[in-house]
Design a protein around this motif. Structure first.
Motif, PDB file in Angstrom:
ATOM      1  N   TYR A   1     -11.126 -10.634  -2.369  1.00  0.00           N
ATOM      2  CA  TYR A   1     -11.801  -9.610  -1.592  1.00  0.00           C
ATOM      3  C   TYR A   1     -10.815  -8.682  -0.880  1.00  0.00           C
ATOM      4  N   PHE A   2      -9.887  -9.258  -0.122  1.00  0.00           N
ATOM      5  CA  PHE A   2      -9.103  -8.446   0.794  1.00  0.00           C
ATOM      6  C   PHE A   2      -8.205  -7.419   0.096  1.00  0.00           C
ATOM      7  N   TRP A   3      -7.377  -7.891  -0.833  1.00  0.00           N
ATOM      8  CA  TRP A   3      -6.444  -6.974  -1.460  1.00  0.00           C
ATOM      9  C   TRP A   3      -7.148  -5.857  -2.254  1.00  0.00           C
TER      10      TRP A   3
ATOM     11  N   LEU B   1      -9.306   1.401  -1.024  1.00  0.00           N
ATOM     12  CA  LEU B   1      -9.895   2.179   0.067  1.00  0.00           C
ATOM     13  C   LEU B   1     -10.071   3.652  -0.313  1.00  0.00           C
TER      14      LEU B   1
ATOM     15  N   THR C   1       0.835  -1.201   0.000  1.00  0.00           N
ATOM     16  CA  THR C   1       0.000   0.000   0.000  1.00  0.00           C
ATOM     17  C   THR C   1       0.870   1.251   0.000  1.00  0.00           C
TER      18      THR C   1
ATOM     19  N   MET D   1      -9.986  -4.642  -1.699  1.00  0.00           N
ATOM     20  CA  MET D   1     -10.621  -3.770  -0.713  1.00  0.00           C
ATOM     21  C   MET D   1      -9.588  -2.774  -0.157  1.00  0.00           C
ATOM     22  N   VAL D   2      -8.405  -3.303   0.206  1.00  0.00           N
ATOM     23  CA  VAL D   2      -7.364  -2.453   0.779  1.00  0.00           C
ATOM     24  C   VAL D   2      -6.838  -1.455  -0.264  1.00  0.00           C
TER      25      VAL D   2
ATOM     26  N   VAL E   1     -16.141  -6.686  -3.353  1.00  0.00           N
ATOM     27  CA  VAL E   1     -16.137  -5.647  -2.332  1.00  0.00           C
ATOM     28  C   VAL E   1     -17.503  -4.966  -2.282  1.00  0.00           C
TER      29      VAL E   1
ATOM     30  N   LYS F   1       1.215   4.012  -2.962  1.00  0.00           N
ATOM     31  CA  LYS F   1       0.904   5.407  -2.656  1.00  0.00           C
ATOM     32  C   LYS F   1       2.037   6.306  -3.143  1.00  0.00           C
TER      33      LYS F   1
END
Lengths: 313, 284
Positions: free
Chosen positions: B219-221, B227, B137, B223-224, B237, B141
């Motif tokens: 789902y998880f990645w 964000l 992440t 979603m993160v 998601v 960024k």
């Protein structure tokens, strides 16, 4: 054919052979992405675990400040992390259940009976179901007026009119989530065990049969020992998945009620992305602890497997 | 002969028992889908309809396709669906390209550090990945890719599984073919695209299908990584956003769930054998 061999790119002395350049340029995209998104996070993340580093530091371009084992002592003494780690360890209970069931199902669908292809495929459908769909469907099943309570009343395990939401009850929530993991996993391991079963030569079974062994004996004395490598792989995979459980929790309970389903990786996620802190240092430290627990469990897994085969052999 | 005849009743009984157990497991495996399908087809305008009424909601009295249209209208399902298509499409294209390229030198060329690099790639299968999402992440960024499609996709496309699968496929191409091509003066690039890739299409298809199912469902990645850009979220998601919405409408959610499941089911039915070979687990 042989004559052509010398033509294959003879390098001039001193110059880098052209084929090396070609090889590395073909590998470049894959290696670059692996280095940036797989190797670097492991190394830099491990380093972050020993530093003070928050979202504010990141936003201001400040670099992480070394603070020894401070994060680890903070994390270890945090009762929330302790709860999380204990719940993650509890979650390991799903492993034996999953493995025994998957092996049994694999043996069952390995029989030469009509319709087995259909059963195998159907058992695999939960595996290709997204966790978010599983969450939608299972939260209906678990609700107060859901099908699970209905079935239990039917079996007279619950008195008429009684029932509760399995996901909002502190005593049942974690187990209910484990059942979802089980549901999404048994078809996957069934396929792995099937591959193992089908690699056992038929002659061995037949020989045992000729010697008068019952199918029960064949299963325990022939199949199980020969399946050891597959069993090791499967228990290893599911152990690591269990100790790292996060998605199931996020989508089904979010860690509640009262932290009864809060797991170790949930703590990592919260530390990193929620609340006021956005504390990457402590989050990484907690993640490292989980990683180390994972390694220890893997080693234990190997040990146990080797010992049990030593006894049999 | 007589021995065989003696065993028959026992055999029949054991087969019957097997089927009984299999049917029970089948119920466990597919019941959630059947119920969801029933809810999605329920006409919620009919009197006394509620999913909080269990055995009845499994057998809706009045059927409708209304929920399927409604979920598109009220929940922007089309947008989530499109996001899923884009993310999955980019991931498949990227995975196939990167794996097909990287596998060639690993299978067919000689160069320094070859074994080391191959071992390093395979080692990613056992590397602890608990904290990768945090650092990834931050990295994304820094390069301003967090909250974009590419930010979700880039960390997913270079995998040991893909590279290993393609390497195995290339190793299976007869050496005589490539030797002949070399005699004809073909370059490595030509050998890769004219011989290796076409002859490895079954493996490419397999890799594409596994990538499709995994990415579509993940789902998880996503979603993160999304964000900061909820508009780009994929169905996996989005579905949970529907679930958490203020106006909770289970009939629409069930319809959304069916819509999300159908593409995966079609692929699965068409390529069943691939999944049943246990290929994925052997390398995963």
């Amino acid at each position: 054919m042989k004559l052509a061999a010398p033509r294959v790119r003879v390098a001039r002395a001193g110059a880098i052979p052209r084929s090396w350049i070609v090889a590395y340029s073909l590998l470049f995209p894959a290696l670059l992405l692996l280095v940036v998104f797989t190797f670097y996070p492991v190394i830099y993340g491990s380093y972050l675990g020993f530093t003070h580093y928050t979202a504010i530091d990141f936003a201001h371009g400040r670099s992480p400040r070394w603070n020894d084992l401070h994060n680890f002592s903070r994390v270890f003494s945090d009762s929330l992390f302790q709860t999380g780690l204990i719940n993650s360890l509890k979650y390991l209970a799903v492993v034996p259940a999953l493995q025994v069931a998957s092996l049994a199902v694999a043996v069952l669908v390995n029989r030469k009976l009509p319709g087995m292809t259909f059963f195998r495929a159907s058992f695999y459908v939960p595996v290709i179901t997204s966790i978010s769909l599983a969450a939608v469907m299972w939260s209906w099943i678990y609700q107060r007026s859901g099908s699970l309570n209905w079935a239990l009343r039917l079996l007279h395990l619950l008195a008429g009119g009684q029932g509760f939401n399995w996901l909002t009850n502190t005593g049942t929530a974690l187990w209910a989530i484990m059942l979802v993991t089980f549901w999404r996993g048994f078809g996957y391991y069934m396929v792995l065990y099937l591959a193992g079963l089908q690699s056992i030569p038929k002659e061995i079974d037949e020989a045992a049969q000729l010697d008068g062994a019952s199918s029960w004996q064949i299963f325990w004395r022939v199949t199980v020992p020969l399946m050891k490598p597959t069993t090791l792989l499967c228990t290893l995979l599911s152990t690591l998945a269990a100790i790292r459980v996060l998605e199931e929790i996020l989508v089904l309970t979010g860690g509640g009620p009262l932290h009864s389903t809060y797991t170790a990786l949930m703590y990592v996620y919260h530390k990193a992305f929620q609340g006021f802190s956005f504390n990457f240092g402590e989050a990484s430290a907690a993640g490292l602890i989980v990683a180390v627990v994972g390694v220890i469990l893997s080693v234990l897994n190997f040990r146990l497997m080797r010992e049990s085969s030593g006894v049999k052999g | 002969m007589s021995a065989r005849r003696r065993f028959r009743p026992r055999r029949a009984l054991s087969s019957l028992l097997s089927y009984l157990v299999l049917l029970l497991i089948l119920l466990f495996a597919v019941f959630p889908f059947l119920w969801t399908l029933a809810i999605s087809l329920t006409n919620k305008a009919a009197p006394g309809v509620s999913i909080y009424d269990f055995p009845a909601s499994l057998f809706p009295r009045s059927l409708t396709l209304y929920n399927f249209f409604n979920v598109f209208r009220t929940f922007h399902l089309a947008r989530y669906f499109l996001n899923s298509v884009v993310i999955t499409g980019l991931t498949i294209a990227g995975t196939l390209l990167v794996s097909a390229l990287a596998a060639y030198p690993l299978a067919r060329m000689r160069f320094p550090l070859k074994n080391f690099l191959f071992a390093a790639i395979i080692s990613t299968l056992v590397l602890p990945s608990e904290i990768n999402f945090i650092v990834n992440t931050l990295t994304l960024k820094r390069v301003h890719l967090l909250g974009t499609y590419w930010g979700v996709v880039l960390p997913l496309i270079s995998t040991a599984f893909g590279i290993f699968l393609m390497r195995q496929a290339y190793l299976g191409v007869p050496a005589a073919l490539t030797e002949a091509a070399i005699i004809d003066g073909a370059t490595d690039w030509q050998i890769l695209w004219r011989i290796m890739v076409p002859l490895s299409s079954p493996s490419l298809t397999a890799l594409g299908i596994f990538t499709l199912v995994n990415t579509w469902n993940s789902y998880f990645w996503p979603m993160v990584a999304l964000l900061p850009a909820p508009r780009l979220a994929p169905l996996a998601v989005g579905m949970l956003k529907l679930k958490g919405q203020f106006v909770y409408d289970p009939f629409n959610i069930a319809a959304g769930a069916v819509i999300m499941m159908v593409p995966v089911l079609i692929v699965f039915v068409a390529a069943q054998r691939l999944f049943m070979r246990g290929l994925e687990g052997a390398v995963k």
